[in-house]
Motif scaffolding. Structure first.
Motif, mmCIF file in Angstrom:
data_model
loop_
_atom_site.group_PDB
_atom_site.id
_atom_site.type_symbol
_atom_site.label_atom_id
_atom_site.label_comp_id
_atom_site.label_asym_id
_atom_site.label_seq_id
_atom_site.Cartn_x
_atom_site.Cartn_y
_atom_site.Cartn_z
ATOM 1 N N HIS A 41 0.846 -1.201 0.000
ATOM 2 C CA HIS A 41 0.000 0.000 0.000
ATOM 3 C C HIS A 41 0.882 1.251 0.000
ATOM 4 C CE1 HIS A 41 -2.484 -3.192 1.806
ATOM 5 N NE2 HIS A 41 -3.462 -2.629 1.120
ATOM 6 N N GLN A 68 -2.529 -8.976 -10.736
ATOM 7 C CA GLN A 68 -3.288 -9.593 -9.649
ATOM 8 C C GLN A 68 -2.877 -9.031 -8.287
ATOM 9 O OE1 GLN A 68 -2.982 -13.853 -9.563
ATOM 10 N NE2 GLN A 68 -4.384 -14.072 -7.833
ATOM 11 N N SER A 69 -1.576 -8.907 -8.053
ATOM 12 C CA SER A 69 -1.144 -8.408 -6.752
ATOM 13 C C SER A 69 -1.463 -6.932 -6.598
ATOM 14 C CB SER A 69 0.349 -8.681 -6.521
ATOM 15 O OG SER A 69 1.125 -8.103 -7.527
ATOM 16 N N ARG A 72 -5.559 -6.197 -5.737
ATOM 17 C CA ARG A 72 -6.034 -6.295 -4.349
ATOM 18 C C ARG A 72 -5.685 -5.033 -3.568
ATOM 19 N NH1 ARG A 72 -3.564 -7.162 0.139
ATOM 20 N NH2 ARG A 72 -1.613 -7.725 -0.859
ATOM 21 N N LYS A 75 -7.561 -1.896 -4.949
ATOM 22 C CA LYS A 75 -8.978 -1.918 -4.544
ATOM 23 C C LYS A 75 -9.130 -1.426 -3.116
ATOM 24 C CE LYS A 75 -13.021 -4.969 -4.052
ATOM 25 N NZ LYS A 75 -13.740 -3.919 -3.410
ATOM 26 N N GLN A 76 -8.265 -1.885 -2.229
ATOM 27 C CA GLN A 76 -8.348 -1.463 -0.835
ATOM 28 C C GLN A 76 -8.074 0.037 -0.700
ATOM 29 O OE1 GLN A 76 -5.810 -3.649 1.852
ATOM 30 N NE2 GLN A 76 -6.775 -2.760 3.662
#
Length: 155
Positions: A41, A68-69, A72, A75-76
């Motif tokens: 993040h 893919q990594s 996630r 999105k968060q």
């Protein structure tokens, strides 16, 4: 595989890197833990804040991670209100990323203790020595500096 000659390995510098990295990320890690986020993040918020409007594909190239990594983590960050994603003005298929005010504030909060640590470490160094440190770090990247700059340009 040929045998490795231990006398050719710079263990002292390797250990210095391990400890410097551990300490360099400790403050941001503590801030991120409070909001249940991690280093992935941090990297996304950092680069999106430094280069508002960067395309998702550019971020993937910069971070050298899979879609893919990133999906996630992104999105968060979007769901938490730190990043917003918009279609490109000229090409609607482009996905451009921008920090929100909260995202920009988070990026600054994470970078401030790191900047303070760098300033402390460089205290007393001459401008030439500072340039030497930066040149060393660029060389450690193993990539051409001009290429790295071009990768981060936003159309």
């Amino acid at each position: 595989m040929p045998a490795v000659d231990e006398s050719q390995i710079d263990f002292e510098t390797i250990e210095l890197f391990f400890f410097a990295y551990r300490d360099f990320i400790s403050d941001p890690d503590a801030i991120l833990a409070e909001i249940e986020m991690g280093r992935a993040h941090h990297r996304v918020v950092y680069f999106v804040s430094r280069h508002p409007g960067m395309m998702v594909t550019d971020l993937l190239d910069t971070l050298q991670i899979t879609k893919q990594s990133l999906a996630r983590v992104l999105k968060q960050l979007i769901d938490s209100g730190y990043i917003r994603q918009m279609a490109g003005a000229k090409d609607r298929r482009q996905r451009r990323l921008y920090p929100t005010l909260a995202g920009r504030e988070l990026a600054l909060a994470l970078s401030e203790p790191q900047s303070r640590r760098i300033s402390h470490a460089m205290q007393g160094l001459s401008p030439e020595q500072r340039n030497g440190v930066q040149a060393f770090l660029r060389a450690m990247r193993g990539r051409d500096e001009n290429l790295a700059r071009r990768e981060m340009e936003v159309e």
